[in-house]
Each structure stands twice: as structure tokens, then as C-alpha cells.
Design an enzyme around this catalytic site. Structure first.
Site, PDB file in Angstrom:
ATOM      1  N   HIS A   1       0.803  -1.231   0.000  1.00 18.16           N
ATOM      2  CA  HIS A   1       0.000   0.000   0.000  1.00 18.16           C
ATOM      3  C   HIS A   1       0.826   1.265   0.000  1.00 18.16           C
ATOM      4  O   HIS A   1       0.277   2.358   0.152  1.00 18.16           O
ATOM      5  CB  HIS A   1      -0.902   0.052   1.230  1.00 18.16           C
ATOM      6  CG  HIS A   1      -1.952  -0.984   1.238  1.00 18.16           C
ATOM      7  ND1 HIS A   1      -3.211  -0.782   0.720  1.00 18.16           N
ATOM      8  CD2 HIS A   1      -1.941  -2.262   1.676  1.00 18.16           C
ATOM      9  CE1 HIS A   1      -3.922  -1.881   0.863  1.00 18.16           C
ATOM     10  NE2 HIS A   1      -3.172  -2.803   1.442  1.00 18.16           N
TER      11      HIS A   1
ATOM     12  N   LYS B   1      -7.481  14.124   5.007  1.00 19.79           N
ATOM     13  CA  LYS B   1      -6.682  12.897   4.930  1.00 19.79           C
ATOM     14  C   LYS B   1      -5.628  13.007   6.017  1.00 19.79           C
ATOM     15  O   LYS B   1      -5.505  14.046   6.657  1.00 19.79           O
ATOM     16  CB  LYS B   1      -6.038  12.744   3.549  1.00 19.79           C
ATOM     17  CG  LYS B   1      -5.327  14.010   3.040  1.00 19.79           C
ATOM     18  CD  LYS B   1      -4.752  13.817   1.649  1.00 19.79           C
ATOM     19  CE  LYS B   1      -5.742  13.947   0.519  1.00 19.79           C
ATOM     20  NZ  LYS B   1      -6.026  12.727  -0.179  1.00 19.79           N
TER      21      LYS B   1
ATOM     22  N   LYS C   1     -14.372   8.782  -3.032  1.00 13.42           N
ATOM     23  CA  LYS C   1     -15.564   9.128  -2.238  1.00 13.42           C
ATOM     24  C   LYS C   1     -16.074  10.513  -2.620  1.00 13.42           C
ATOM     25  O   LYS C   1     -17.279  10.734  -2.752  1.00 13.42           O
ATOM     26  CB  LYS C   1     -15.230   9.060  -0.743  1.00 13.42           C
ATOM     27  CG  LYS C   1     -14.863   7.652  -0.280  1.00 13.42           C
ATOM     28  CD  LYS C   1     -14.130   7.649   1.063  1.00 13.42           C
ATOM     29  CE  LYS C   1     -13.416   6.318   1.267  1.00 13.42           C
ATOM     30  NZ  LYS C   1     -12.443   6.360   2.381  1.00 13.42           N
TER      31      LYS C   1
ATOM     32  N   THR D   1      -8.205   6.852  -1.620  1.00 12.88           N
ATOM     33  CA  THR D   1      -9.579   6.361  -1.750  1.00 12.88           C
ATOM     34  C   THR D   1     -10.561   7.496  -1.456  1.00 12.88           C
ATOM     35  O   THR D   1     -11.694   7.482  -1.929  1.00 12.88           O
ATOM     36  CB  THR D   1      -9.847   5.174  -0.808  1.00 12.88           C
ATOM     37  OG1 THR D   1      -9.297   5.470   0.476  1.00 12.88           O
ATOM     38  CG2 THR D   1      -9.233   3.896  -1.333  1.00 12.88           C
TER      39      THR D   1
ATOM     40  N   LYS E   1       1.514  14.513   1.033  1.00 14.39           N
ATOM     41  CA  LYS E   1       0.134  14.852   0.664  1.00 14.39           C
ATOM     42  C   LYS E   1      -0.043  16.363   0.495  1.00 14.39           C
ATOM     43  O   LYS E   1      -1.063  16.834   0.028  1.00 14.39           O
ATOM     44  CB  LYS E   1      -0.844  14.306   1.710  1.00 14.39           C
ATOM     45  CG  LYS E   1      -0.847  12.772   1.789  1.00 14.39           C
ATOM     46  CD  LYS E   1      -1.809  12.272   2.866  1.00 14.39           C
ATOM     47  CE  LYS E   1      -1.723  10.776   3.110  1.00 14.39           C
ATOM     48  NZ  LYS E   1      -2.470   9.952   2.142  1.00 14.39           N
TER      49      LYS E   1
HETATM   50  C1  26Q Z   1       5.476   1.279   8.695  1.00  9.71           C
HETATM   51  C2  26Q Z   1       6.612   0.956   9.409  1.00  9.71           C
HETATM   52  C3  26Q Z   1       6.512   0.645  10.723  1.00  9.71           C
HETATM   53  C4  26Q Z   1       5.278   0.629  11.324  1.00  9.71           C
HETATM   54  C5  26Q Z   1       4.147   0.960  10.623  1.00  9.71           C
HETATM   55  C6  26Q Z   1       4.253   1.288   9.316  1.00  9.71           C
HETATM   56  C7  26Q Z   1       3.044   1.628   8.545  1.00  9.71           C
HETATM   57  C8  26Q Z   1       1.862   1.969   9.173  1.00  9.71           C
HETATM   58  C9  26Q Z   1       0.752   2.310   8.436  1.00  9.71           C
HETATM   59  C10 26Q Z   1       3.074   1.646   7.169  1.00  9.71           C
HETATM   60  C11 26Q Z   1       1.960   1.989   6.441  1.00  9.71           C
HETATM   61  C12 26Q Z   1       0.780   2.341   7.069  1.00  9.71           C
HETATM   62  C13 26Q Z   1      -0.411   2.734   6.329  1.00  9.71           C
HETATM   63  C14 26Q Z   1      -0.439   2.896   5.022  1.00  9.71           C
HETATM   64  C15 26Q Z   1      -1.625   3.368   4.308  1.00  9.71           C
HETATM   65  O1  26Q Z   1      -2.651   3.690   4.890  1.00  9.71           O
HETATM   66  N1  26Q Z   1      -1.530   3.421   2.975  1.00  9.71           N
HETATM   67  C16 26Q Z   1      -2.597   3.899   2.138  1.00  9.71           C
HETATM   68  O2  26Q Z   1      -3.320   2.769   1.678  1.00  9.71           O
HETATM   69  C17 26Q Z   1      -4.459   3.174   0.947  1.00  9.71           C
HETATM   70  C18 26Q Z   1      -5.261   1.927   0.616  1.00  9.71           C
HETATM   71  O3  26Q Z   1      -4.600   1.144  -0.321  1.00  9.71           O
HETATM   72  C19 26Q Z   1      -4.052   3.947  -0.300  1.00  9.71           C
HETATM   73  O4  26Q Z   1      -5.205   4.397  -0.956  1.00  9.71           O
HETATM   74  C20 26Q Z   1      -3.180   5.141   0.077  1.00  9.71           C
HETATM   75  O5  26Q Z   1      -2.684   5.780  -1.073  1.00  9.71           O
HETATM   76  C21 26Q Z   1      -2.037   4.680   0.957  1.00  9.71           C
HETATM   77  O6  26Q Z   1      -1.297   5.809   1.423  1.00  9.71           O
END
Ligand code: 26Q
Length: 721
Positions: free
Chosen positions: A272, A463, A575, A571, A469
Site C-alpha cells: 500500500h 486525509k 468518495k 480512496t 500529501k
Molecule cells: C510502517 C513501518 C513501521 C510501522 C508501521 C508502518 C506503517 C503503518 C501504516 C506503514 C503503512 C501504514 C499505512 C499505510 C496506508 O494507509 N496506505 C494507504 O493505503 C491506501 C489503501 O490502499 C491507499 O489508498 C493510500 O494511497 C495509501 O497511502
């Protein structure tokens, strides 16, 4: 072949689920009627429920859309998550600064009203603390997710039910913290270790329950992939791969080859995020000390994979491949590489994102195993984001598409395009928007509410706060317009309220500065009589799913302005589109597909393309942000204004933070294009017929962004069901 999907994720953001569940059941109108008879509105019951905030953004909300659409399509699915007692955090704002408060989302009795504890499905998870064993019992609580038509899937939330440990009471307490909160602060050793304990608890409990279900049904474990597909949503639960391998070999005496065969047909992995810092790596020493029994398996997998690479590449090339692909490298376990190696399918979440993964971030993997990689563009459920969030627009759509088929097949929405140019339909659309704007104004400060009306343009940026962003670029735009309007009171300009909402990660200093900056602009502009009849700034605190429903429905302009190549999909963009807001944005994430669907004349596009951004990034030193100030005196003035308010932000633009290059998200480079695109939108907004026509065309073309289509794609391309 029927397989159940076990969608394993650290985050889930279902929003309030009672109403959604009821709305999808045939005959729910009867309930509503009965409520009315006794003097209750349906909303009365809805308002009794808290929003489970078990996520921080897109990834968590996607899981909820996925579960609902899968249920609608009668695809059996369990979303496996941890039952955190505290959500991400509740956002308060004090003197313009974000304050993080615990988000206690359970009722006073410590439970969630819609959950059901499943005692008999308990799982034991084993840890070691420098040689001392600890066993944590996890128990699942199921929450129903009812699809349209009545088929039911479940969110399975795992909570800690007991701890047996050889270590002292002090250390034992840490295991009870496993389900305390999502993403504990990992800037200290305790938090970092706790995150690993959490990832393993989720992974081990999920794998254990799948094995138990096979046994319960009398299925040979060799046939596990025939009955289950385990989906790894980002890398947080990638430990499921070595865990399944280990269980099969240690508990069920599989030989390695057979265990690997099961694993290789069971797991799929969705990525993601492109940002390198979000690709999780764990220090080997930590993993080895906490879960040595799992680390041993990872080490073994690593050697098997490296051996294969050694057969296919030689000398320097082999060294490079190891550096870019090895599961263990430089003292760290690379979770994404583990997931790619153990899964039979890897996907990105929008076409441009998948392309960047294949061509750049994961290029060596893609070249080595091209068939594994596929794209599945995200989608959102129209039942939540349209039917539930926007009843007025729903009635409008049902009227002009001829029936309510769009609720379960969003491609049917295309029919309203026939009315896009019809003045009376346009008027009706604008009336719907007016009602929704008035509802949105209710969420705003009394002072703002009193001074705006539905004639104002609502320009919305909601967001997570993150530099890529570019909320800071929107702030610069607001400062620019403020200065221009102050000097040119006669300038043609449709009054606009600039709306923000979203949380910043607690440790993300730059992002928190931007939240403060929004509040500083709000103070300055809203109190300045020279401009405050033309512009207002508003920040709605504690953005969540319930507020989001009102915000999307009441907005005119959707800000999707990430630096091209950085937003995996987005996303929120979908919406807004469904709710009849026009997009101002870059060609990033799913904006690209939105543009293909509706056409660039029905959006306000600007800025560098992903290819241009990546080229400039590769040419270090070639970009000089300072030079961008000379094109327009107001740009310079606006930058100086922000410099006075939040110098940390302007310092980032001119000097860079830490070792990062100056203005690494190209705010100043894209700024002129951004302002022009905004002014164009503001001008067109004043032509009501034109604006309404474009909104209706956007709604009509949003059919492809339903999560029903996304689930269909996963069935065909990834899950093979
Ligand atoms: C990374 C390293 C260590 C601990 C946590 C993390 C971590 C935490 C949360 C890495 C990523 C996230 C969340 C990512 C996220 O929300 N990504 C989003 O996913 C959406 C659904 O696919 C996309 O529409 C967005 O573009 C994307 O930013």
C-alpha cells in the site's frame, strides 16, 4: 473451488456498523418505520454507537470496504485484526496544536456492543524473552459485516485473554499490553518490541485458527490452500508465512518441501505504500531474542532463497541482487521481501503504483518473478459512502437512473450522464448539494457557520497529514490568495471556505507544524474584515469515518494534490467523486484512473508527472527551490508570510530537513500550476450550470471505483475464487 479469504490487517476502520448492517438487510425499512411509530429516529440508535478507530487511514478503511463488498458478493471472508482497547488516538486541538488523547472506544463495561466473544476458538501464542518462555492466550471477538442482501462476513478481533510466563511480573505486564493500542510509540525500545509482539500475536493467532478450522472440518492440511487464501494487508502480518511453515513442520511433521508447497499456495500480499521508510525492517537481534523459533524459519527461508539467486546470478550482479532482494540483509529482516517470497501473488493498489513497484521499488523481484505481480485498483463501497452518507443524492440517483440497481451495481450510475446538461436536473443536483453543505457547516465552529452559506465554495483537504500529501502547499495557496485579495478587493473570486481535517502521526514534527499553520491561517484570515467575507479557513478536529461521510457529501472541491508518484492510490478521491465534488489534483495514484474515466476537462489537473518527479529526484542538486520564487511577487510574499508563521516549513523548502534535499516534495515547483488550477475551478464554480454538469459527469463515471469491482478483480486475479 470455494476458498475463504482471511484478510489479515493491523488496521480496520468500519465506522459505526449498526446502521450499515441494518441498511443491507432486506426489510430494514420496517425497523425504521417502527422506530418512527415510537417517536425514535433511526439516527437516534446510530448516535449511540462509537466509531471504532482501529486504524489511521486508507489502509484500514480499505479493509472495511473490502469486507462489506465481499459480503455483498457472497465471498466468505474474515478480517483478522487485533482488538485494541484504545484506537489510534483521539485528536484534540489546543492553541492550534494537535494533542493526542487515548481513544477509549469500548462501552463502560469494557466491550463493544456488536461483538461476540468466541471462547472455543482461543489460540496460544508463544514468545521467548531471552530464553524465558511466555505463552499468551488470544481469544477472538467477532463483529458481523452484513453485505447488501443479507450475507454475513466477520471482523475477527483478537484480544489477550491470559498470560503464562516464566519471567517476573514486571515483564509479564508487557504481554498484557499486546492489545493495548494500535501503533505504540516505537521511538523507544519498549514500544518497538511491543509492535513486534503485536505483529506476531496477530500472525500466530490467525494461522493457528486457520489450522484448527481445517482440522475441525476433517481436511488434510495439505489441502489448506484449497479452503483458505490468507491475505497479508501490507507487511504487518508477514510473519504468518514463517509461522505456517513452522507449525506444519513442528506440529504436523511435514517435510520442508510439502510445507513450502502449502505456504506458496496460501498467501497473497498487497503493498500500500511506495515511501521507502514505510517498508518495514526489523533488527535481527530483536526478532531473534523475542521469537527465536520463528526467526529460525526465516533464516532458513532466507538461505533457500539466496541459494536460488546464487544459481541464477553471478559475481557483482549476485551481490546487487542480494542487496536488493535478500530477506536478511545488513542485520535486518526485510518484511516486504519476506512477503513477496512467501506469497504467490503481489499487488499494488492503482495502476501507476503497481507500475512504479515493478519498474523501480521492486524491480529486481519483478524481473525475477514477473507473473507474481498484478494490479488491483482500490475501490470504496457505495453503500457506505453514497447510500448511507448521502440519502438526498441517493434519492436523486434512483430517480434519474430509473431504479436503485446502482446500490449493488455501481456501473448503472452511468445512466445519469444523460441528464448532465439538463438545466432542471442540474438545479436539482445543486439543491441536494446545498442541503449537504448545510449539514457540513454544522460540524464547523459557530463563528464560521454564522458567516458562510451554501453559496460558498467548499474546498476540502481531508486525509492524514503527511508532507507528501502537501497540505502545506494548500496553506501556501491560502496565504497567496489572502494577500492578493487584500491588495485587490475587486478581484473576481467566489467566496470559499478552505476546510482541513486529519491526524498527524504523534512523532511526525513537520506534519504537526502544518496543523498548527492551518490554525494560524484560520486565526489571521477569519478575523480580518478585509477578506473574511470572501474566504474562511476551518479545521474539523478528530477526523473519523462518521465525520467523513458528512464532509465528502458537502464538499465542492476535492484536494488530491500529492507529489506525483507518492500516493499509492488514495480512496478519498473516489468518495468525493461519487458525492459530486470535482477533483483538483496531480496525476498520482488513482487520480490517473479517475482522469481516464471522466476526462481531464472535468477535473483541475496540474503539476509534474510521476516520470518528471522521478527524473528530478535522480538529478540531485538540479532542483533549486529558491528560483521558483521569482515568477510572481505574490508567491514570494506568501512564502514570507508562512516563514513568519511556521519557519520549520519554509526551512524544509529551502534547506531540507536532516539529510533530505530541499523541498523534497516539490511544493514550490508545482505551486504556480496549483494556484492557476484553483483559480480556474473557482471561476467555473461561479457558472452554476457548468459546475453542476461537471459534477454530474463525475458521479456518472465513478462506477469503476466501487469496491464491488475491486472484489471482483481480487477474485479473478489474486484469490482465484
Ligand atoms: C510502517 C513501518 C513501521 C510501522 C508501521 C508502518 C506503517 C503503518 C501504516 C506503514 C503503512 C501504514 C499505512 C499505510 C496506508 O494507509 N496506505 C494507504 O493505503 C491506501 C489503501 O490502499 C491507499 O489508498 C493510500 O494511497 C495509501 O497511502
Amino acid at each position: 473451488m470455494s476458498r475463504e479469504i482471511i484478510y489479515t490487517t493491523m488496521e480496520i476502520l468500519p465506522g459505526r456498523t449498526l446502521a450499515n448492517n441494518l441498511m443491507n438487510i432486506p426489510g430494514a425499512e420496517v425497523f425504521e418505520k417502527e422506530c418512527k411509530k415510537y417517536g425514535f429516529s433511526f439516527a437516534h440508535f446510530e448516535d449511540m454507537e462509537r466509531d471504532p478507530a482501529l486504524g489511521n487511514g486508507g489502509l484500514g478503511r480499505l479493509a472495511a470496504c473490502m469486507a462489506e463488498s465481499a459480503a455483498t458478493k457472497k465471498i466468505p471472508m474474515k478480517v483478522s485484526v487485533l482488538r485494541f482497547r484504545d484506537g489510534f488516538f483521539r485528536q484534540e486541538v489546543e492553541d492550534g496544536y494537535q494533542k493526542e488523547m487515548p481513544d477509549r472506544w469500548f462501552g463502560p463495561d469494557g466491550t463493544y456492543p456488536l461483538e461476540k466473544k468466541q471462547e472455543w476458538l482461543k489460540q496460544k501464542v508463544t514468545y521467548h524473552d531471552n530464553g524465558m518462555k511466555a505463552t499468551v492466550t488470544m481469544v477472538p471477538y467477532d463483529v458481523p459485516v452484513i453485505g447488501y442482501g443479507g450475507y454475513c462476513n466477520y471482523i475477527r478481533m483478537w484480544g489477550v485473554d491470559g498470560v503464562e510466563a516464566e519471567c517476573g511480573e514486571g515483564k509479564k505486564a508487557m504481554y498484557y499490553d499486546i492489545d493495548s493500542k494500535l501503533y505504540p510509540d516505537d521511538s523507544n525500545a519498549y514500544g518497538e518490541k511491543l509492535r513486534l509482539l503485536q505483529e506476531y500475536a496477530l500472525s500466530s493467532a490467525t494461522v493457528g485458527s486457520v489450522i484448527d478450522c481445517c482440522k475441525e472440518n476433517g481436511w488434510d492440511l495439505k489441502s489448506l490452500p484449497k479452503h483458505y487464501c490468507i491475505h497479508i494487508n501490507d507487511t504487518h502480518a508477514a510473519l504468518m508465512i514463517p509461522e505456517l511453515m513452522r507449525r506444519l513442520m513442528e506440529d504436523y511433521h511435514f517435510i520442508e518441501k510439502d510445507a513450502w508447497k502449502v505456504v506458496k499456495h496460501t498467501f497473497v500480499y498487497t503493498n500500500h505504500t511506495i515511501l521507502a521508510e514505510a517498508l518495514k525492517r526489523w533488527p535481527i537481534w530483536l526478532m531473534e531474542s523475542v521469537i527465536p523459533h520463528v526467526y529460525k524459519v526465516i533464516d532458513h527461508m532466507h538461505h533457500g532463497f539466496s541459494k536460488m539467486l546464487a544459481e541464477d546470478y553471478k559475481g557483482k550482479e549476485f551481490e546487487t541482487k542480494l542487496k536488493n532482494m535478500a530477506i536478511l540483509y545488513d542485520g535486518e529482516v526485510h518484511m516486504a521481501r519476506l512477503a513477496i517470497w512467501g506469497a504467490y501473488s503481489v499487488n499494488g493498489v492503482a495502476q501507476i503504483h503497481t507500475n512504479i513497484l515493478c519498474e523501480r521499488e521492486l524491480r529486481d523481484f519483478y524481473e525475477y518473478m514477473p507473473d507474481k505481480f498484478v494490479n488491483v485498483t482500490n475501490g470504496v463501497t457505495q453503500r457506505k459512502w453514497l447510500y448511507h452518507a448521502n440519502p438526498e443524492l441517493s434519492a436523486f440517483l434512483t430517480k434519474y437512473t430509473g431504479d436503485n440497481e446502482w446500490i449493488k451495481d455501481l456501473s448503472k450510475i452511468k445512466k445519469i450522464e444523460n441528464y448532465a446538461a439538463d438545466p432542471s436536473v442540474q438545479k436539482e443536483f445543486l439543491d441536494v448539494k446545498k442541503t449537504n453543505k448545510e449539514r457540513l457547516f454544522e460540524l464547523m465552529d459557530a463563528e464560521v457557520r454564522r458567516n458562510v452559506d451554501a453559496g460558498w465554495m467548499v474546498d476540502t483537504h481531508v486525509k492524514r497529514f503527511h508532507e507528501y500529501k502537501r497540505q502545506q502547499m494548500n496553506c501556501l495557496k491560502i496565504a497567496y490568495l489572502y494577500l492578493k485579495l487584500k491588495d485587490n478587493p475587486k478581484m473576481e473570486f467566489a467566496p470559499t471556505v478552505f476546510l482541513f481535517a486529519g491526524k498527524a502521526a504523534p512523532a511526525y514534527k513537520q506534519a504537526k507544524c502544518v496543523i498548527k499553520l492551518v490554525h494560524q491561517l484560520k486565526d489571521m484570515i477569519n478575523h480580518d474584515p478585509d477578506v473574511n467575507q470572501k474566504m474562511r479557513v476551518e479545521f474539523i478536529k478528530d477526523f473519523n469515518v462518521s465525520k467523513a461521510e458528512i464532509i465528502y457529501a458537502g464538499s465542492d472541491l476535492s484536494e488530491q494534490i500529492s507529489t506525483a508518484s507518492k500516493e499509492a492510490s488514495g480512496t478519498g478521491n473516489m468518495k468525493f467523486m461519487m458525492n459530486g465534488a470535482l477533483t483538483i489534483g496531480t496525476l498520482d495514484g488513482a487520480n490517473v484512473e479517475i482522469c481516464e474515466a471522466v476526462g481531464s476537462t472535468n477535473m483541475y489537473l496540474f503539476g509534474m508527472t510521476a516520470a518528471q518527479v522521478m527524473r528530478l529526484e535522480a538529478n540531485t542538486g538540479k532542483y533549486r527551490p529558491m528560483e521558483e520564487l521569482n515568477q510572481d511577487p505574490y508567491v514570494k510574499k506568501a512564502v514570507f508570510l508562512l516563514d513568519r508563521l511556521q519557519p520549520k516549513i519554509t526551512e524544509e523548502w529551502f534547506y531540507g530537513v536532516n539529510t533530505n534535499p530541499a523541498d523534497r516534495f516539490f511544493v514550490l515547483k508545482d505551486f504556480a500550476g496549483y494556484v492557476n488550477a484553483f483559480l480556474e475551478s473557482n471561476k467555473e464554480y461561479q457558472n452554476k450550470a457548468l459546475w453542476a454538469e461537471k459534477c454530474i459527469r463525475n458521479i456518472a463515471c465513478s462506477g469503476g471505483f466501487s469496491s464491488d469491482r475491486m472484489v471482483d478483480d481480487y477474485c479473478k486475479k489474486v484469490w482465484f475464487v
